[in-house]
Scaffold this motif. Structure first.
Motif, PDB file in Angstrom:
ATOM      1  N   ASN A 249       0.817  -1.215   0.000  1.00 17.93           N
ATOM      2  CA  ASN A 249       0.000   0.000   0.000  1.00 17.93           C
ATOM      3  C   ASN A 249       0.843   1.254   0.000  1.00 17.93           C
ATOM      4  O   ASN A 249       0.378   2.315  -0.415  1.00 17.93           O
ATOM      5  CB  ASN A 249      -0.904   0.041   1.244  1.00 17.93           C
ATOM      6  N   ASP A 250       2.072   1.135   0.515  1.00 18.72           N
ATOM      7  CA  ASP A 250       2.942   2.299   0.624  1.00 18.72           C
ATOM      8  C   ASP A 250       4.388   1.846   0.510  1.00 18.72           C
ATOM      9  O   ASP A 250       4.692   0.649   0.657  1.00 18.72           O
ATOM     10  CB  ASP A 250       2.706   3.021   1.959  1.00 18.72           C
ATOM     11  N   HIS A 251       5.282   2.803   0.260  1.00 18.16           N
ATOM     12  CA  HIS A 251       6.707   2.528   0.071  1.00 18.16           C
ATOM     13  C   HIS A 251       7.487   3.593   0.819  1.00 18.16           C
ATOM     14  O   HIS A 251       7.271   4.781   0.593  1.00 18.16           O
ATOM     15  CB  HIS A 251       7.027   2.569  -1.422  1.00 18.16           C
ATOM     16  N   MET A 252       8.355   3.188   1.756  1.00 20.45           N
ATOM     17  CA  MET A 252       9.147   4.134   2.524  1.00 20.45           C
ATOM     18  C   MET A 252      10.616   3.741   2.455  1.00 20.45           C
ATOM     19  O   MET A 252      10.974   2.612   2.769  1.00 20.45           O
ATOM     20  CB  MET A 252       8.682   4.141   3.977  1.00 20.45           C
ATOM     21  N   GLY A 253      11.447   4.692   2.043  1.00 16.71           N
ATOM     22  CA  GLY A 253      12.884   4.439   1.988  1.00 16.71           C
ATOM     23  C   GLY A 253      13.519   4.560   3.362  1.00 16.71           C
ATOM     24  O   GLY A 253      13.009   5.241   4.247  1.00 16.71           O
ATOM     25  N   LYS A 254      14.617   3.852   3.517  1.00 19.14           N
ATOM     26  CA  LYS A 254      15.399   3.957   4.749  1.00 19.14           C
ATOM     27  C   LYS A 254      16.399   5.088   4.551  1.00 19.14           C
ATOM     28  O   LYS A 254      16.882   5.273   3.443  1.00 19.14           O
ATOM     29  CB  LYS A 254      16.142   2.650   5.034  1.00 19.14           C
ATOM     30  N   PRO A 255      16.749   5.861   5.556  1.00 21.99           N
ATOM     31  CA  PRO A 255      16.298   5.725   6.938  1.00 21.99           C
ATOM     32  C   PRO A 255      14.841   6.161   7.074  1.00 21.99           C
ATOM     33  O   PRO A 255      14.351   6.995   6.314  1.00 21.99           O
ATOM     34  CB  PRO A 255      17.227   6.642   7.727  1.00 21.99           C
ATOM     35  N   ILE A 256      14.189   5.603   8.062  1.00 23.56           N
ATOM     36  CA  ILE A 256      12.756   5.848   8.240  1.00 23.56           C
ATOM     37  C   ILE A 256      12.486   7.243   8.789  1.00 23.56           C
ATOM     38  O   ILE A 256      13.325   7.837   9.445  1.00 23.56           O
ATOM     39  CB  ILE A 256      12.121   4.799   9.176  1.00 23.56           C
ATOM     40  N   GLU A 257      11.292   7.723   8.495  1.00 19.82           N
ATOM     41  CA  GLU A 257      10.796   8.968   9.075  1.00 19.82           C
ATOM     42  C   GLU A 257       9.748   8.552  10.111  1.00 19.82           C
ATOM     43  O   GLU A 257       8.655   8.121   9.753  1.00 19.82           O
ATOM     44  CB  GLU A 257      10.147   9.825   8.002  1.00 19.82           C
ATOM     45  N   PHE A 258      10.116   8.671  11.381  1.00 18.38           N
ATOM     46  CA  PHE A 258       9.241   8.157  12.432  1.00 18.38           C
ATOM     47  C   PHE A 258       7.879   8.841  12.436  1.00 18.38           C
ATOM     48  O   PHE A 258       6.871   8.213  12.718  1.00 18.38           O
ATOM     49  CB  PHE A 258       9.914   8.238  13.802  1.00 18.38           C
ATOM     50  N   GLU A 259       7.838  10.125  12.109  1.00 21.18           N
ATOM     51  CA  GLU A 259       6.554  10.827  12.056  1.00 21.18           C
ATOM     52  C   GLU A 259       5.629  10.182  11.035  1.00 21.18           C
ATOM     53  O   GLU A 259       4.425  10.064  11.247  1.00 21.18           O
ATOM     54  CB  GLU A 259       6.757  12.314  11.734  1.00 21.18           C
ATOM     55  N   ARG A 260       6.191   9.758   9.910  1.00 25.66           N
ATOM     56  CA  ARG A 260       5.393   9.095   8.877  1.00 25.66           C
ATOM     57  C   ARG A 260       4.896   7.736   9.365  1.00 25.66           C
ATOM     58  O   ARG A 260       3.784   7.322   9.079  1.00 25.66           O
ATOM     59  CB  ARG A 260       6.237   8.921   7.610  1.00 25.66           C
ATOM     60  N   ILE A 261       5.729   7.041  10.112  1.00 22.42           N
ATOM     61  CA  ILE A 261       5.333   5.741  10.653  1.00 22.42           C
ATOM     62  C   ILE A 261       4.197   5.926  11.656  1.00 22.42           C
ATOM     63  O   ILE A 261       3.243   5.157  11.667  1.00 22.42           O
ATOM     64  CB  ILE A 261       6.544   5.022  11.269  1.00 22.42           C
ATOM     65  N   ILE A 262       4.283   6.946  12.486  1.00 25.10           N
ATOM     66  CA  ILE A 262       3.204   7.227  13.427  1.00 25.10           C
ATOM     67  C   ILE A 262       1.911   7.452  12.661  1.00 25.10           C
ATOM     68  O   ILE A 262       0.871   6.874  12.980  1.00 25.10           O
ATOM     69  CB  ILE A 262       3.526   8.466  14.302  1.00 25.10           C
ATOM     70  N   ALA A 263       1.973   8.279  11.632  1.00 29.14           N
ATOM     71  CA  ALA A 263       0.775   8.578  10.841  1.00 29.14           C
ATOM     72  C   ALA A 263       0.213   7.318  10.195  1.00 29.14           C
ATOM     73  O   ALA A 263      -1.000   7.109  10.173  1.00 29.14           O
ATOM     74  CB  ALA A 263       1.096   9.630   9.786  1.00 29.14           C
ATOM     75  N   MET A 264       1.067   6.452   9.667  1.00 29.19           N
ATOM     76  CA  MET A 264       0.603   5.228   9.012  1.00 29.19           C
ATOM     77  C   MET A 264      -0.070   4.278   9.991  1.00 29.19           C
ATOM     78  O   MET A 264      -1.072   3.658   9.668  1.00 29.19           O
ATOM     79  CB  MET A 264       1.774   4.505   8.350  1.00 29.19           C
ATOM     80  N   THR A 265       0.487   4.150  11.188  1.00 31.82           N
ATOM     81  CA  THR A 265      -0.067   3.173  12.115  1.00 31.82           C
ATOM     82  C   THR A 265      -1.348   3.652  12.769  1.00 31.82           C
ATOM     83  O   THR A 265      -2.145   2.838  13.230  1.00 31.82           O
ATOM     84  CB  THR A 265       0.960   2.785  13.200  1.00 31.82           C
ATOM     85  N   PHE A 266      -1.565   4.950  12.831  1.00 38.51           N
ATOM     86  CA  PHE A 266      -2.781   5.477  13.432  1.00 38.51           C
ATOM     87  C   PHE A 266      -3.797   5.937  12.407  1.00 38.51           C
ATOM     88  O   PHE A 266      -4.870   6.397  12.764  1.00 38.51           O
ATOM     89  CB  PHE A 266      -2.468   6.639  14.381  1.00 38.51           C
ATOM     90  N   ALA A 267      -3.474   5.860  11.121  1.00 33.33           N
ATOM     91  CA  ALA A 267      -4.368   6.379  10.082  1.00 33.33           C
ATOM     92  C   ALA A 267      -5.737   5.714  10.145  1.00 33.33           C
ATOM     93  O   ALA A 267      -5.858   4.526  10.385  1.00 33.33           O
ATOM     94  CB  ALA A 267      -3.750   6.164   8.712  1.00 33.33           C
ATOM     95  N   ARG A 268      -6.750   6.509   9.927  1.00 42.58           N
ATOM     96  CA  ARG A 268      -8.119   6.003   9.943  1.00 42.58           C
ATOM     97  C   ARG A 268      -8.620   5.723   8.530  1.00 42.58           C
ATOM     98  O   ARG A 268      -9.707   5.227   8.361  1.00 42.58           O
ATOM     99  CB  ARG A 268      -9.032   7.020  10.614  1.00 42.58           C
ATOM    100  N   ASP A 269      -7.825   6.064   7.520  1.00 40.54           N
ATOM    101  CA  ASP A 269      -8.300   5.898   6.149  1.00 40.54           C
ATOM    102  C   ASP A 269      -7.617   4.747   5.419  1.00 40.54           C
ATOM    103  O   ASP A 269      -7.604   4.699   4.216  1.00 40.54           O
ATOM    104  CB  ASP A 269      -8.115   7.195   5.361  1.00 40.54           C
ATOM    105  N   HIS A 270      -7.063   3.792   6.147  1.00 37.93           N
ATOM    106  CA  HIS A 270      -6.410   2.648   5.532  1.00 37.93           C
ATOM    107  C   HIS A 270      -7.235   1.374   5.671  1.00 37.93           C
ATOM    108  O   HIS A 270      -6.704   0.292   5.725  1.00 37.93           O
ATOM    109  CB  HIS A 270      -5.041   2.406   6.151  1.00 37.93           C
ATOM    110  N   ASN A 271      -8.552   1.525   5.782  1.00 36.30           N
ATOM    111  CA  ASN A 271      -9.444   0.369   6.013  1.00 36.30           C
ATOM    112  C   ASN A 271      -9.070  -0.344   7.305  1.00 36.30           C
ATOM    113  O   ASN A 271      -9.179  -1.562   7.399  1.00 36.30           O
ATOM    114  CB  ASN A 271      -9.396  -0.602   4.836  1.00 36.30           C
ATOM    115  N   LEU A 272      -8.592   0.404   8.294  1.00 35.51           N
ATOM    116  CA  LEU A 272      -8.199  -0.183   9.560  1.00 35.51           C
ATOM    117  C   LEU A 272      -9.258   0.016  10.636  1.00 35.51           C
ATOM    118  O   LEU A 272      -9.054  -0.365  11.767  1.00 35.51           O
ATOM    119  CB  LEU A 272      -6.871   0.425  10.043  1.00 35.51           C
ATOM    120  N   GLY A 273     -10.340   0.671  10.306  1.00 35.17           N
ATOM    121  CA  GLY A 273     -11.408   0.876  11.277  1.00 35.17           C
ATOM    122  C   GLY A 273     -11.169   2.105  12.123  1.00 35.17           C
ATOM    123  O   GLY A 273     -10.232   2.841  11.895  1.00 35.17           O
ATOM    124  N   PRO A 274     -12.028   2.343  13.114  1.00 39.37           N
ATOM    125  CA  PRO A 274     -11.926   3.559  13.937  1.00 39.37           C
ATOM    126  C   PRO A 274     -10.715   3.549  14.837  1.00 39.37           C
ATOM    127  O   PRO A 274     -10.158   2.571  15.137  1.00 39.37           O
ATOM    128  CB  PRO A 274     -13.220   3.563  14.744  1.00 39.37           C
TER     129      PRO A 274
END
Length: 163
Positions: free
Chosen positions: A138-163
């Motif tokens: 669904n997404d592609h992230m190069g290393k080194p990681i951007e932790f802010e982006r990881i936070i957004a991805m794991t908490f996103a409500r628009d990834h069919n992950l539910g509320p």
């Protein structure tokens, strides 16, 4: 979290921001308040470099996510089948099989057809991105990681992950 390197010989520099204890024994976690308030997720981190996988897993656990790690493609498939993650951070360059093949295998497992797959990789050419999306990422992230982006991805409500 940030990382940089001046080449092969000088070594690496890491800048990691960790939670701080505040009066009353509570822990202040990184990220905006609205993200901290979102529902924690089941997250699988897959990387053949244990230090990298374990560090990312520890940071995600600080955000109250339930996290598992795997260090090979086969282990990732086994862990995912039992754990049923909602988000997977998956390295492409694994020793036993490519991350592309792991992504395809995960998509075929019962209960994982809609898992949010993120290629977390050093392979960052346009061709690598294209191959990742064709394999089911669904997404592609190069290393080194951007932790802010990881936070957004794991908490996103628009990834069919539910509320």
């Amino acid at each position: 979290m940030a990382a940089c390197s001046e080449g092969e010989e000088p070594g690496n520099e890491f800048d990691i921001h960790l939670p701080v204890a505040v009066p009353g024994g509570e822990v202040e976690k990184p990220g905006p308040e609205k993200e901290k308030a979102a529902r924690p997720r089941r997250v699988l981190v897959v990387d053949d470099v244990p230090d990298g996988a374990d560090t990312l897993a520890a940071l995600l656990e600080l955000l109250d996510h339930q996290v598992r790690t795997a260090y090979s493609g086969q282990q990732a498939i086994e862990v995912a089948g039992e754990f049923l993650p909602e988000v997977v951070f998956l390295d492409i360059g694994l020793p036993d099989m490519s991350g592309y093949d792991v992504a395809r295998a995960l998509r075929r497992l019962q209960g994982l057809s809609t898992v949010y797959l993120v290629a977390l990789t050093g392979y960052c050419l346009e061709e690598d991105r294209r191959r990742a999306f064709e394999a089911g990422f669904n997404d592609h992230m190069g290393k080194p990681i951007e932790f802010e982006r990881i936070i957004a991805m794991t908490f996103a409500r628009d990834h069919n992950l539910g509320p």
